[in-house]
Design an enzyme around this catalytic site. Structure first.
Site, PDB file in Angstrom:
ATOM      1  N   SER A  10       3.561  -2.388  10.372  1.00  0.00           N
ATOM      2  CA  SER A  10       5.005  -2.480  10.590  1.00  0.00           C
ATOM      3  C   SER A  10       5.600  -3.823  10.167  1.00  0.00           C
ATOM      4  O   SER A  10       6.490  -4.350  10.827  1.00  0.00           O
ATOM      5  CB  SER A  10       5.350  -2.157  12.052  1.00  0.00           C
ATOM      6  OG  SER A  10       4.939  -0.826  12.368  1.00  0.00           O
ATOM      7  N   GLY A  55       2.631   2.037  10.974  1.00  0.00           N
ATOM      8  CA  GLY A  55       3.605   3.121  10.870  1.00  0.00           C
ATOM      9  C   GLY A  55       4.305   3.448  12.176  1.00  0.00           C
ATOM     10  O   GLY A  55       4.951   4.481  12.303  1.00  0.00           O
ATOM     11  N   HIS A  84      -9.522   1.174   4.960  1.00  0.00           N
ATOM     12  CA  HIS A  84      -8.231   1.290   5.652  1.00  0.00           C
ATOM     13  C   HIS A  84      -8.404   2.179   6.883  1.00  0.00           C
ATOM     14  O   HIS A  84      -9.208   3.115   6.863  1.00  0.00           O
ATOM     15  CB  HIS A  84      -7.186   1.875   4.695  1.00  0.00           C
ATOM     16  CG  HIS A  84      -5.801   1.807   5.264  1.00  0.00           C
ATOM     17  ND1 HIS A  84      -5.334   2.744   6.158  1.00  0.00           N
ATOM     18  CD2 HIS A  84      -4.808   0.903   5.103  1.00  0.00           C
ATOM     19  CE1 HIS A  84      -4.090   2.406   6.509  1.00  0.00           C
ATOM     20  NE2 HIS A  84      -3.761   1.291   5.885  1.00  0.00           N
ATOM     21  N   GLU A 140      -5.372  -5.010  10.434  1.00  0.00           N
ATOM     22  CA  GLU A 140      -4.334  -4.015  10.676  1.00  0.00           C
ATOM     23  C   GLU A 140      -4.615  -3.308  12.004  1.00  0.00           C
ATOM     24  O   GLU A 140      -5.418  -2.367  12.043  1.00  0.00           O
ATOM     25  CB  GLU A 140      -4.325  -2.976   9.545  1.00  0.00           C
ATOM     26  CG  GLU A 140      -4.040  -3.554   8.187  1.00  0.00           C
ATOM     27  CD  GLU A 140      -3.454  -2.519   7.228  1.00  0.00           C
ATOM     28  OE1 GLU A 140      -2.334  -2.745   6.757  1.00  0.00           O
ATOM     29  OE2 GLU A 140      -4.083  -1.483   6.994  1.00  0.00           O
ATOM     30  N   GLY A 180       2.943  -1.143   4.350  1.00  0.00           N
ATOM     31  CA  GLY A 180       2.983   0.289   4.068  1.00  0.00           C
ATOM     32  C   GLY A 180       4.411   0.728   3.813  1.00  0.00           C
ATOM     33  O   GLY A 180       4.972   0.529   2.726  1.00  0.00           O
ATOM     34  N   GLU A 196      -6.772   4.536   7.974  1.00  0.00           N
ATOM     35  CA  GLU A 196      -6.600   5.974   7.717  1.00  0.00           C
ATOM     36  C   GLU A 196      -7.864   6.559   7.097  1.00  0.00           C
ATOM     37  O   GLU A 196      -8.215   7.715   7.365  1.00  0.00           O
ATOM     38  CB  GLU A 196      -5.349   6.197   6.837  1.00  0.00           C
ATOM     39  CG  GLU A 196      -4.076   5.980   7.654  1.00  0.00           C
ATOM     40  CD  GLU A 196      -2.915   5.359   6.893  1.00  0.00           C
ATOM     41  OE1 GLU A 196      -2.900   5.396   5.651  1.00  0.00           O
ATOM     42  OE2 GLU A 196      -2.008   4.821   7.568  1.00  0.00           O
ATOM     43  N   ASN A 219       0.878  -1.177   0.000  1.00  0.00           N
ATOM     44  CA  ASN A 219       0.000   0.000   0.000  1.00  0.00           C
ATOM     45  C   ASN A 219       0.913   1.224   0.000  1.00  0.00           C
ATOM     46  O   ASN A 219       1.527   1.533   1.016  1.00  0.00           O
ATOM     47  CB  ASN A 219      -0.895  -0.040   1.252  1.00  0.00           C
ATOM     48  CG  ASN A 219      -1.720   1.227   1.409  1.00  0.00           C
ATOM     49  OD1 ASN A 219      -1.750   2.078   0.517  1.00  0.00           O
ATOM     50  ND2 ASN A 219      -2.399   1.341   2.543  1.00  0.00           N
ATOM     51  N   TRP A 220       0.981   1.876  -1.153  1.00  0.00           N
ATOM     52  CA  TRP A 220       1.919   3.001  -1.284  1.00  0.00           C
ATOM     53  C   TRP A 220       1.374   4.284  -0.668  1.00  0.00           C
ATOM     54  O   TRP A 220       2.062   5.317  -0.675  1.00  0.00           O
ATOM     55  CB  TRP A 220       2.287   3.211  -2.764  1.00  0.00           C
ATOM     56  CG  TRP A 220       3.073   2.074  -3.365  1.00  0.00           C
ATOM     57  CD1 TRP A 220       3.480   0.929  -2.727  1.00  0.00           C
ATOM     58  CD2 TRP A 220       3.555   1.964  -4.711  1.00  0.00           C
ATOM     59  NE1 TRP A 220       4.177   0.122  -3.596  1.00  0.00           N
ATOM     60  CE2 TRP A 220       4.241   0.732  -4.824  1.00  0.00           C
ATOM     61  CE3 TRP A 220       3.463   2.779  -5.839  1.00  0.00           C
ATOM     62  CZ2 TRP A 220       4.840   0.307  -6.019  1.00  0.00           C
ATOM     63  CZ3 TRP A 220       4.069   2.357  -7.041  1.00  0.00           C
ATOM     64  CH2 TRP A 220       4.743   1.134  -7.116  1.00  0.00           C
ATOM     65  N   LYS A 221       0.135   4.237  -0.194  1.00  0.00           N
ATOM     66  CA  LYS A 221      -0.498   5.406   0.453  1.00  0.00           C
ATOM     67  C   LYS A 221      -0.310   6.657  -0.403  1.00  0.00           C
ATOM     68  O   LYS A 221      -0.290   6.555  -1.628  1.00  0.00           O
ATOM     69  CB  LYS A 221       0.056   5.569   1.877  1.00  0.00           C
ATOM     70  CG  LYS A 221      -0.108   4.284   2.698  1.00  0.00           C
ATOM     71  CD  LYS A 221       0.069   4.464   4.180  1.00  0.00           C
ATOM     72  CE  LYS A 221      -0.149   3.131   4.881  1.00  0.00           C
ATOM     73  NZ  LYS A 221      -0.036   3.217   6.331  1.00  0.00           N
TER      74      LYS A 221
END
Ligand code: 13P
Length: 257
Positions: free
Chosen positions: A217, A177, A97, A171, A238, A99, A11-13
């Site tokens: 992570s 992160g 997600h 997650e 991530g 976020e 997931n390149w966000k």
């Protein structure tokens, strides 16, 4: 026991512009040996999907988006639909997600509409769920996970069916992160409860076939231990997916033991 093919998804966000995306997918494809024991997927930002597509396709890397709207088209400024993602070459879409849920206020009901719309557009949903640190410390992890599953898959529970190949990603919010990974045992415990929940709603066959990825992570040095757990079928990565070397180190994991 059913063998589920592992999946490692990046997931390149909101990282990488068009040029960086192309460089990254090229570097990942150059490092693939072709005998990986996992499906590999990358999810770049919307603007970079179509430029990444040909490189991904040549290397048999699957292409996913990070979000979508539930309507097919219309006056929804700033949104992108499932059919647009299909036309851009996506096969998968990450939905719900943490976020999206925590920063952009997406509810389970929103995620449910998106899962349904994704499946109708021919996209495979990667449904994300996970508890916050506060919820874990209050002993509410399983309750939160079950609530998110029930809310985000509400369209399907009555029919006792799930869109084909749906993927679930666990997650834990406190592990995203932060460098603080769930231990393999902590992750396995939740993955097992997710599979049990799926079994109760959709039956054994679907629950045994559903891939459940872990995210939070994940790094080359912790993937093997995570992948040795029975109900962990891959990873949603991530930070470590933004460098070809670390992503490849995860994709080319070796099971411990
Ligand atoms: P990190 O791997 O950077 O913790 O992010 C996990 C994640 O959110 C993947 O969707």
């Amino acid at each position: 026991m059913i063998e589920r093919r592992p999946m490692i998804a990046g997931n390149w966000k909101m990282y990488t512009d068009i040029f960086e995306s192309v460089n990254l997918v090229k570097a990942v494809s150059a490092g693939l040996r072709g005998d990986e024991e996992a499906d590999v997927l990358v999810a770049p930002p919307f603007t970079n999907l179509s430029v990444v597509k040909p490189f991904a396709e040549n290397a048999r890397i699957l292409l996913g988006a990070q979000n979508m709207h539930w309507e097919g088209s219309g006056a929804f400024t700033g949104e992108v639909s499932g059919s647009m993602l299909r036309a851009a070459g996506c096969t998968h879409v990450i939905l719900g997600h943490s976020e999206r849920r925590h920063i952009f206020g997406e509810s389970d009901a929103d995620v449910n509409r998106k899962v349904e719309a994704a499946a109708k557009s021919g996209l495979i949903p990667i449904l994300c769920i996970g508890e916050t640190l506060e919820e874990r410390e209050a002993g509410r992890t399983f309750e939160v996970i079950a609530g998110q599953l029930a809310g985000s898959l509400a369209a399907y529970t009555a029919e006792r069916d799930l869109p084909a190949e749906t993927i679930v990603a666990y997650e834990p919010v406190w592990a995203i992160g932060t460098g603080r990974t769930a231990t393999p045992a902590q992750a396995q415990e939740v993955h097992r409860s997710i599979r049990r929940w799926l079994g109760e709603r959709f039956g054994e066959k679907i629950s045994e076939h559903t891939r459940i990825l872990y995210g939070g992570s994940v790094k080359p040095d912790n993937i093997s231990a995570l992948m040795s757990e029975q109900d962990i079928d891959g990873a949603l990565v991530g930070g470590a997916s933004l460098k070809a070397e670390s992503f490849l180190g995860i994709v080319q994991f070796r099971k411990k033991g």
